[in-house]
Design a protein around this motif. Structure first.
Motif, PDB file in Angstrom:
ATOM      1  N   VAL A 163      44.796  81.120  42.283  1.00 45.24           N
ATOM      2  CA  VAL A 163      45.660  80.651  43.365  1.00 45.24           C
ATOM      3  C   VAL A 163      45.956  81.835  44.289  1.00 45.24           C
ATOM      4  N   THR A 164      45.747  81.629  45.576  1.00 43.79           N
ATOM      5  CA  THR A 164      46.124  82.623  46.585  1.00 43.79           C
ATOM      6  C   THR A 164      47.034  81.933  47.584  1.00 43.79           C
ATOM      7  N   SER A 165      48.152  82.593  47.892  1.00 42.72           N
ATOM      8  CA  SER A 165      49.118  82.046  48.838  1.00 42.72           C
ATOM      9  C   SER A 165      49.116  82.888  50.106  1.00 42.72           C
ATOM     10  N   TYR A 166      49.219  82.208  51.236  1.00 46.90           N
ATOM     11  CA  TYR A 166      49.133  82.863  52.537  1.00 46.90           C
ATOM     12  C   TYR A 166      50.326  82.497  53.413  1.00 46.90           C
ATOM     13  N   VAL A 167      50.701  83.442  54.282  1.00 43.93           N
ATOM     14  CA  VAL A 167      51.575  83.163  55.416  1.00 43.93           C
ATOM     15  C   VAL A 167      50.690  83.418  56.612  1.00 43.93           C
ATOM     16  N   GLU A 168      50.453  82.360  57.380  1.00 38.95           N
ATOM     17  CA  GLU A 168      49.432  82.363  58.425  1.00 38.95           C
ATOM     18  C   GLU A 168      48.114  82.729  57.745  1.00 38.95           C
TER      19      GLU A 168
END
Length: 192
Positions: A163-168
């Motif tokens: 799982v990888t989480s991004y902001v923009e």
């Protein structure tokens, strides 16, 4: 040059069609008008608010969550292909941050990623056996976190989910979750 109401509404409609998860605040900034103006425009155009647009996309997903009730997933699932891939969105609000710094508490980012790792499992039971996580930058109040999960391997009763989480487009969190499932079978051809 200021746009007419008709021009603004036409652009608003095409912008929302292209990016359905854009907020009213982002639209107001983009069109240089108030949030209230955007809300009135959406109302006149019969465009639902963000939460409803997210739900509409979620209802169009091919698969449904099996391992936990949908309301227990942290964030809004917008795409789900069991034993393959999933995406969720979490808007960071005041209840997610430390009051003094306005920085998101890490357990909310972990909970979003972990519940997505559970939701992706094609089984009635999925439990986190092991997690190796890394926070790569602070997330602040008002930011939107998009978590993307991918099943890397299914071996018997164990499934590895990244799982990888991004902001923009900037990664803010990554994790490898080893998930236990009650049956040793996943979707055909989903293990890599």
């Amino acid at each position: 040059m200021k746009r007419t109401k008709k021009e603004r509404q036409a652009l608003l409609k095409s912008t929302i069609e292209a990016t359905p998860f854009i907020t009213d605040e982002e639209l107001a900034e983009k069109f240089l008008v108030s949030v209230q103006t955007i809300r009135l425009d959406r109302l006149e155009l019969s465009i639902p608010e963000l939460r409803e647009r997210i739900k509409n996309v979620a209802q169009q997903q091919l698969d449904t969550v099996k391992a936990l009730p949908l309301e227990e997933v942290i964030g809004e699932i917008i795409d789900l292909q069991l034993d393959e891939a999933a995406i969720s969105i979490l808007d960071i609000k005041s209840e997610h941050v430390f009051s003094r710094t306005k920085i998101a508490r890490g357990h909310h980012l972990f909970a979003q990623a972990n519940s997505l790792a559970v939701a992706i499992i094609n089984d009635e039971l999925a439990l986190t056996s092991k997690a190796n996580i890394r926070f790569t930058r602070q997330v602040k109040e008002g930011e939107r976190v998009v978590a993307k999960a991918k099943v890397n391997r299914i071996e018997g009763y164990r499934t590895t989910v990244e799982v990888t989480s991004y902001v923009e487009k900037e990664a803010v969190f990554s994790g490898q979750f080893i998930m236990f499932r009650s049956t040793g079978e996943g979707k055909e051809g989903s293990a890599t």
